[in-house]
Design a protein around this motif. Structure first.
Motif, short mmCIF file in Angstrom:
data_model
loop_
_atom_site.label_atom_id
_atom_site.label_comp_id
_atom_site.label_asym_id
_atom_site.label_seq_id
_atom_site.Cartn_x
_atom_site.Cartn_y
_atom_site.Cartn_z
N ASP A 90 -13.13 -1.05 12.34
CA ASP A 90 -13.46 -1.64 11.04
C ASP A 90 -12.16 -1.75 10.25
O ASP A 90 -11.23 -0.98 10.46
N HIS A 91 -12.10 -2.71 9.34
CA HIS A 91 -10.90 -2.93 8.51
C HIS A 91 -9.64 -3.08 9.38
O HIS A 91 -8.57 -2.58 9.04
N GLN A 92 -9.78 -3.80 10.51
CA GLN A 92 -8.65 -3.92 11.43
C GLN A 92 -7.43 -4.58 10.78
O GLN A 92 -6.30 -4.30 11.19
N ASP A 93 -7.65 -5.46 9.81
CA ASP A 93 -6.51 -6.13 9.15
C ASP A 93 -5.59 -5.12 8.47
O ASP A 93 -4.40 -5.37 8.30
N TYR A 94 -6.15 -3.98 8.07
CA TYR A 94 -5.38 -2.97 7.36
C TYR A 94 -5.00 -1.78 8.25
O TYR A 94 -3.94 -1.19 8.08
N LEU A 95 -5.90 -1.43 9.17
CA LEU A 95 -5.76 -0.15 9.87
C LEU A 95 -5.31 -0.27 11.32
O LEU A 95 -4.91 0.72 11.92
N GLY A 96 -5.37 -1.45 11.90
CA GLY A 96 -5.00 -1.61 13.30
C GLY A 96 -6.17 -2.08 14.14
O GLY A 96 -7.33 -2.00 13.73
N MET A 138 0.83 -1.19 0.00
CA MET A 138 0.00 0.00 0.00
C MET A 138 0.87 1.25 0.00
O MET A 138 1.92 1.29 0.62
N GLY A 139 0.41 2.26 -0.69
CA GLY A 139 1.16 3.51 -0.76
C GLY A 139 0.58 4.40 -1.85
O GLY A 139 -0.27 3.96 -2.63
N LEU A 140 1.04 5.63 -1.90
CA LEU A 140 0.52 6.59 -2.88
C LEU A 140 1.48 6.83 -4.04
O LEU A 140 1.15 7.61 -4.95
N GLU A 141 2.65 6.19 -4.03
CA GLU A 141 3.64 6.47 -5.06
C GLU A 141 3.12 6.17 -6.46
O GLU A 141 3.28 6.98 -7.39
N ARG A 142 2.51 5.00 -6.64
CA ARG A 142 2.02 4.63 -7.97
C ARG A 142 0.90 5.56 -8.43
O ARG A 142 0.86 5.99 -9.58
N VAL A 143 -0.01 5.86 -7.50
CA VAL A 143 -1.12 6.75 -7.84
C VAL A 143 -0.60 8.13 -8.23
O VAL A 143 -1.07 8.74 -9.20
N GLN A 144 0.38 8.63 -7.48
CA GLN A 144 0.94 9.95 -7.78
C GLN A 144 1.63 9.96 -9.14
O GLN A 144 1.51 10.94 -9.90
N THR A 147 -7.04 -0.97 17.29
CA THR A 147 -7.53 -0.02 18.29
C THR A 147 -8.09 1.22 17.60
O THR A 147 -7.72 1.54 16.47
N ARG A 148 -8.94 1.93 18.31
CA ARG A 148 -9.49 3.17 17.76
C ARG A 148 -8.37 4.19 17.56
O ARG A 148 -8.42 5.00 16.64
N GLY A 149 -7.36 4.14 18.42
CA GLY A 149 -6.24 5.06 18.27
C GLY A 149 -5.49 4.82 16.97
O GLY A 149 -5.20 5.77 16.22
N ALA A 150 -5.15 3.56 16.70
CA ALA A 150 -4.43 3.24 15.47
C ALA A 150 -5.26 3.56 14.24
O ALA A 150 -4.75 4.12 13.26
N ILE A 151 -6.53 3.23 14.30
CA ILE A 151 -7.42 3.52 13.17
C ILE A 151 -7.56 5.03 12.97
O ILE A 151 -7.52 5.53 11.84
N ILE A 186 -16.06 16.68 -4.16
CA ILE A 186 -16.18 15.99 -2.88
C ILE A 186 -15.68 14.57 -3.10
O ILE A 186 -16.21 13.84 -3.95
N LEU A 187 -14.66 14.17 -2.35
CA LEU A 187 -14.04 12.85 -2.52
C LEU A 187 -14.22 12.04 -1.24
O LEU A 187 -13.78 12.46 -0.17
N GLU A 188 -14.84 10.88 -1.36
CA GLU A 188 -15.02 10.00 -0.20
C GLU A 188 -13.87 9.00 -0.13
O GLU A 188 -13.56 8.31 -1.11
N VAL A 189 -13.24 8.92 1.02
CA VAL A 189 -12.16 7.95 1.25
C VAL A 189 -12.74 6.54 1.14
O VAL A 189 -13.83 6.26 1.64
N GLY A 190 -11.98 5.65 0.50
CA GLY A 190 -12.43 4.27 0.39
C GLY A 190 -12.10 3.46 1.64
O GLY A 190 -12.96 2.80 2.20
N LEU A 191 -10.85 3.53 2.09
CA LEU A 191 -10.40 2.76 3.25
C LEU A 191 -9.30 3.53 3.96
O LEU A 191 -8.30 3.90 3.34
#
Length: 405
Positions: free
Chosen positions: A144-150, A1-7, A152-156, A116-121
């Motif tokens: 939600d999406h703990q496998d990707y984001l962490g 995951m990263g933004l390099e390719r998108v950029q 805990t609520r703090g990590a997310i 207006i852009l909605e974040v996907g994940l």
């Protein structure tokens, strides 16, 4: 995951928006905030581009310009342009990354006045974050999406606020911000608009009031979206408009009309009566907790029958547990997509959530069969509640549309 390719592909496609960009992230409420912003800004006369996800029936739902879904031909032209730019760098893009870049390609060529852009994940590494927002919104922070984001609520939350920018307005409508997230917010140097600190709202029976930094809006109409949580979402919308007032001035009558005319498919939406049928895309514990509150606010004369199917990478047990006491009978189904939980897995999760086996009245391989059974089982005083995934609600809406053609 990263933004390099998108950029890389963004630059190759020369995607440099010259209009304000509002990015909306958060665990729950993103779609509602996007819909209200789109409605109000459109009522104010702006040509609005709105990019949301996922879709329910058609990909076109994701890209709207001037409140109209982009036509097939325009979307295909955008895909072609993004593919040409991608080939220049011989890099790879995900389905969502292509869709995000294609949406911005269309917005630029259709001369929108605000996007207006909605974040996907998440937020920090989401494709929409390749575009610097003039204002960023985080609606809520939950698990939600703990496998990707962490886990805990703090990590997310740290991932969510990755869309904030230094010296730019940053709206957060989460009433209980984890300490580590609050600390990082302050270090980022964004111009913070925090619920219950910089803006607030008060509810009355038939109206509500907004109090912000330097504006107060009284006796506002309730949003035309169902659910008590919509006032929290609406307050985030008004805080965003207040933060963007210099670039996007909006008169109060436009705010009122937008709140009254906003629509959004699949959010505690009633699609039938006798028996009542409610569909809701809620798919995590926080969203289903709100769904339970909405169901409990108007108990039918008969039973409440749940039809549920979910993705297997969700916290199915904790999500179902939120509806214990709010649902009388359960019908479970499998989802016929790669990430879908099977009917057997849903049945096991129901048992683990503490649902009595006598309350399980049907187990089906797909949502259409489960919904048909619930309709046959229900009497006119009952209520059917369909929830668990965009895929679940989409399947029922497709059946409903076919019946009513």
């Amino acid at each position: 995951m990263g933004l390099e390719r998108v950029q890389q592909v963004r630059l190759a496609a020369d995607l440099h928006p010259q209009f304000p960009v509002i990015t909306v992230g958060g665990t729950n409420g993103k779609g509602s905030v996007c819909a209200m912003l789109e409605a109000i800004l459109s009522e104010a006369g702006y040509r609005v581009g709105c990019y949301t996800s996922p879709h329910l029936l058609r990909f076109n739902e994701r890209i709207r310009i001037h409140r109209q879904e982009a036509p097939d031909e325009a979307i295909c032209a955008a895909f072609s342009a993004i593919e040409s730019a991608r080939q220049m760098h011989q890099t790879s893009l995900t389905y969502f990354e292509v869709g995000t870049l294609a949406a911005m390609w269309l917005f630029i060529r259709q001369s929108v006045e605000v996007a207006i852009l909605e974040v996907g994940l998440g937020g920090r590494l989401d494709a929409v974050n390749a575009f610097d927002p003039d204002c960023a919104v985080v609606t809520s922070i939950d698990l939600d999406h703990q496998d990707y984001l962490g886990n805990t609520r703090g990590a997310i939350g740290l991932e969510k606020i990755g869309i904030f920018r230094k010296h730019k307005p940053a709206v957060c409508a989460e009433p209980e911000i984890p300490f580590i997230v609050r600390q990082h917010m302050q270090e980022m140097g964004a111009n913070l608009f925090l619920l219950n600190e910089h803006f607030s709202y008060q509810s009355e029976d038939l109206c509500w009031h907004y109090q912000g930094h330097h504006r107060q809006d009284c006796n506002l109409p309730l949003p035309a979206l169902n659910g008590a949580c919509q006032l929290q979402n609406a307050s985030a919308v008004l805080a965003t408009l207040e933060a963007m007032e210099a670039k996007l001035p909006v008169a109060q009558d436009c705010i009122r009309r937008g709140l009254e005319r906003v629509s959004l498919t699949g959010r505690f939406q009633q699609i039938a009566i006798n028996p009542a049928v409610v569909v809701d895309v809620a798919h995590n514990p926080g969203a289903v907790r709100q769904l339970a509150a909405n169901l409990n606010a108007a108990v039918p004369d008969g039973q409440t029958i749940a039809v549920v199917a979910m993705l297997k990478d969700k916290d199915i047990v904790s999500t179902i547990r939120e509806l214990v006491g709010s649902v009388d009978c359960w019908v479970v189904a499998g989802l016929e997509v790669s990430r879908g939980a099977s009917a057997k897995e849903m049945q096991v999760a129901l048992r683990q959530a503490g649902i009595d086996h006598k309350c399980l009245i049907g187990v089906f391989s797909n949502v259409s069969l489960a919904y048909a059974y619930a309709c046959d089982y229900a009497n006119e005083n009952d209520r059917i509640c369909v929830f668990g995934s965009f895929h679940t609600v989409g399947a029922v809406l497709e059946v409903f549309a076919a019946i009513n053609r």
